[in-house]
Design an enzyme around this catalytic site. Sequence first.
Site, PDB file in Angstrom:
ATOM      1  N   ASN A  59       0.821  -1.208   0.000  1.00  0.00           N
ATOM      2  CA  ASN A  59       0.000   0.000   0.000  1.00  0.00           C
ATOM      3  C   ASN A  59       0.851   1.253   0.000  1.00  0.00           C
ATOM      4  O   ASN A  59       1.925   1.284   0.584  1.00  0.00           O
ATOM      5  CB  ASN A  59      -0.985  -0.014   1.183  1.00  0.00           C
ATOM      6  N   PHE A  84      -1.588   8.289   4.119  1.00  0.00           N
ATOM      7  CA  PHE A  84      -2.349   8.939   5.206  1.00  0.00           C
ATOM      8  C   PHE A  84      -3.620   9.626   4.706  1.00  0.00           C
ATOM      9  O   PHE A  84      -3.903  10.776   5.057  1.00  0.00           O
ATOM     10  CB  PHE A  84      -1.496   9.977   5.952  1.00  0.00           C
ATOM     11  N   SER A  91       5.600   5.403   8.592  1.00  0.00           N
ATOM     12  CA  SER A  91       4.944   5.156   7.309  1.00  0.00           C
ATOM     13  C   SER A  91       5.923   5.503   6.191  1.00  0.00           C
ATOM     14  O   SER A  91       6.535   6.573   6.200  1.00  0.00           O
ATOM     15  CB  SER A  91       3.695   6.025   7.165  1.00  0.00           C
ATOM     16  N   ASN A 139       5.060   6.184   3.266  1.00  0.00           N
ATOM     17  CA  ASN A 139       4.325   6.878   2.211  1.00  0.00           C
ATOM     18  C   ASN A 139       4.174   8.380   2.423  1.00  0.00           C
ATOM     19  O   ASN A 139       3.474   9.038   1.672  1.00  0.00           O
ATOM     20  CB  ASN A 139       2.947   6.229   2.036  1.00  0.00           C
ATOM     21  N   THR A 140       4.786   8.919   3.473  1.00  0.00           N
ATOM     22  CA  THR A 140       4.825  10.366   3.671  1.00  0.00           C
ATOM     23  C   THR A 140       6.292  10.772   3.622  1.00  0.00           C
ATOM     24  O   THR A 140       7.048  10.431   4.536  1.00  0.00           O
ATOM     25  CB  THR A 140       4.179  10.758   5.028  1.00  0.00           C
ATOM     26  N   LYS A 149       5.737   3.866  16.956  1.00  0.00           N
ATOM     27  CA  LYS A 149       5.697   2.795  15.953  1.00  0.00           C
ATOM     28  C   LYS A 149       6.842   2.966  14.967  1.00  0.00           C
ATOM     29  O   LYS A 149       6.956   4.007  14.312  1.00  0.00           O
ATOM     30  CB  LYS A 149       4.357   2.820  15.222  1.00  0.00           C
ATOM     31  N   ASN A 152       5.949  -1.303  11.272  1.00  0.00           N
ATOM     32  CA  ASN A 152       5.160  -0.837  10.140  1.00  0.00           C
ATOM     33  C   ASN A 152       5.502  -1.701   8.904  1.00  0.00           C
ATOM     34  O   ASN A 152       6.202  -2.709   9.032  1.00  0.00           O
ATOM     35  CB  ASN A 152       5.460   0.648   9.894  1.00  0.00           C
TER      36      ASN A 152
HETATM   37  C1  LIG Z   1      -3.750  -0.656   3.593  1.00  0.00           C
HETATM   38  C2  LIG Z   1      -2.906  -0.403   4.809  1.00  0.00           C
HETATM   39  C3  LIG Z   1      -2.942   0.851   5.417  1.00  0.00           C
HETATM   40  C4  LIG Z   1      -2.149   1.105   6.543  1.00  0.00           C
HETATM   41  N1  LIG Z   1      -2.222   2.323   7.153  1.00  0.00           N
HETATM   42  C5  LIG Z   1      -1.503   2.558   8.286  1.00  0.00           C
HETATM   43  C6  LIG Z   1      -1.602   3.796   8.968  1.00  0.00           C
HETATM   44  O1  LIG Z   1      -2.353   4.690   8.598  1.00  0.00           O
HETATM   45  N2  LIG Z   1      -0.833   3.968  10.086  1.00  0.00           N
HETATM   46  C7  LIG Z   1       0.003   3.005  10.567  1.00  0.00           C
HETATM   47  O2  LIG Z   1       0.658   3.210  11.596  1.00  0.00           O
HETATM   48  N3  LIG Z   1       0.092   1.801   9.939  1.00  0.00           N
HETATM   49  C8  LIG Z   1      -0.631   1.570   8.828  1.00  0.00           C
HETATM   50  N4  LIG Z   1      -0.527   0.356   8.206  1.00  0.00           N
HETATM   51  C9  LIG Z   1       0.439  -0.652   8.709  1.00  0.00           C
HETATM   52  C10 LIG Z   1      -0.221  -1.655   9.655  1.00  0.00           C
HETATM   53  O3  LIG Z   1      -0.720  -1.036  10.807  1.00  0.00           O
HETATM   54  C11 LIG Z   1       0.814  -2.726  10.078  1.00  0.00           C
HETATM   55  O4  LIG Z   1       1.851  -2.119  10.810  1.00  0.00           O
HETATM   56  C12 LIG Z   1       1.413  -3.479   8.888  1.00  0.00           C
HETATM   57  O5  LIG Z   1       0.463  -3.666   7.874  1.00  0.00           O
HETATM   58  C13 LIG Z   1       1.984  -4.842   9.302  1.00  0.00           C
HETATM   59  O6  LIG Z   1       0.990  -5.670   9.838  1.00  0.00           O
HETATM   60  P1  LIG Z   1       0.217  -6.808   8.964  1.00  0.00           P
HETATM   61  O7  LIG Z   1       1.265  -7.581   8.250  1.00  0.00           O
HETATM   62  O8  LIG Z   1      -0.565  -7.582   9.966  1.00  0.00           O
HETATM   63  O9  LIG Z   1      -0.660  -6.052   8.012  1.00  0.00           O
HETATM   64  C14 LIG Z   1      -1.315   0.083   7.070  1.00  0.00           C
HETATM   65  C15 LIG Z   1      -1.297  -1.186   6.448  1.00  0.00           C
HETATM   66  C16 LIG Z   1      -2.074  -1.433   5.343  1.00  0.00           C
HETATM   67  C17 LIG Z   1      -2.031  -2.800   4.707  1.00  0.00           C
END
Ligand SMILES: Cc1cc2nc3c(=O)[nH]c(=O)nc-3n(C[C@H](O)[C@H](O)[C@H](O)COP(=O)(O)O)c2cc1C
Length: 365
Positions: A110, A114, A173, A175-176, A215, A244
């Site tokens: 992804n 934000f 993140s 992406n920022t 985080k 993350n």
């Molecule tokens: C579509 C998507 C959007 C995410 N948006 C955020 C976010 O806004 N803030 C954040 O701290 N992590 C965000 N994450 C990261 C997740 O919180 C997590 O740290 C990461 O996906 C690893 O966990 P997982 O493998 O169980 O998905 C996002 C993940 C995905 C897949």
Amino acid sequence: MSLFKRILRPALFHLDAERAHKLSLLALKRGLSLPVIQTNDQRLAISLFGLKFPNPVGLAAGFDKNAEVPDAILRLGFGFTEVGSLTPRPQSGNPKPRVFRLPEDSGVINRMGFNNDGHTAALARLEARKSRGGIVGVNIGANKDSDNFIADYELGLEKFWQVADYFTANISSPNTPGLRDLQARDSLTELLKRLADKRNELIDTTQISRPLLLKIAPDLDENQMDDIAHVVTSQPLDGLIISNTTLARDNLKNTKYRDEAGGLSGRPLFEKSTIILAQMRQRIGKDLPIIGVGGIDSAASAIQKLEAGANLIQLYSGMVFQGPDLAAKINAGIVTHMNQKNISHVSRLTGTSTDEWASKKPIST
Ligand SMILES: Cc1cc2nc3c(=O)[nH]c(=O)nc-3n(C[C@H](O)[C@H](O)[C@H](O)COP(=O)(O)O)c2cc1C
């Protein structure tokens, strides 16, 4: 095979990933979800930073960015949920498409950037549900065009102080642009100092205190880990969330999306995030709590994350592939494991394999 895997998942996977996510949120808002059998076993309850978690499995940030469905999430059997990331002003994020499923790998890429409704809209939702209880953390971030990232985090604390059970400062993140630079030693020291001052000010005026977690990314070398460990153990902080998404693209079967820009999550992140977690656990010692995130999609992977050194866990991508009852299934699986191994409490799992995990090398980086 479950109803989810037979019927719902194929239907959702016909849709673009972001549309499928929107539809899932809508279903949760309307109270439409598959029945879930919850495990209420006292051996799963964990007290940490002044909160009593009914079980160790939380929903990670990003699924419920705008605090639309925290209660529906808790009804699925999650012990806590984290809304956000939320930025002071609403922002639309990156152009679509910006989320890609990698079914062969059980992974997701992804680059949302934000996208969120901003502080004010989310605050109204959280105020409206506050009396319902349950642990709801607020994950705070910075607007992409902000000229002062740290001030955006301060605003987050101030805005959500009355409604957040805990805060997560998300500085990881990918992406920022520039956000991850806050992980560097001097910037991180300044961030944590300023947030500590802001917290003290808020404690003085409200007489309530809130835990603050940080985080971090999984893409860290030894020096960066040393620096973060030094700063987080010398500044006031209640815990770490590791990790993350990753910028790495190792060992993916999928060829269609692997080169899309963004953060990779799900099963391909499991090993890397768990190794980094264990290596950070070795550096910070046993006292500072860690929430382990990255690639958890079964009771077995949840148990491994705890054994590597996590006190609590979170997941997001696993639910995309395994369905909405994943948290409930993980809790049931942990109880079965404790029964089989004669383990008296889930906290006994934490850190039993830290050294083994820390000595592993990621498959390649
Ligand atoms: C579509 C998507 C959007 C995410 N948006 C955020 C976010 O806004 N803030 C954040 O701290 N992590 C965000 N994450 C990261 C997740 O919180 C997590 O740290 C990461 O996906 C690893 O966990 P997982 O493998 O169980 O998905 C996002 C993940 C995905 C897949």
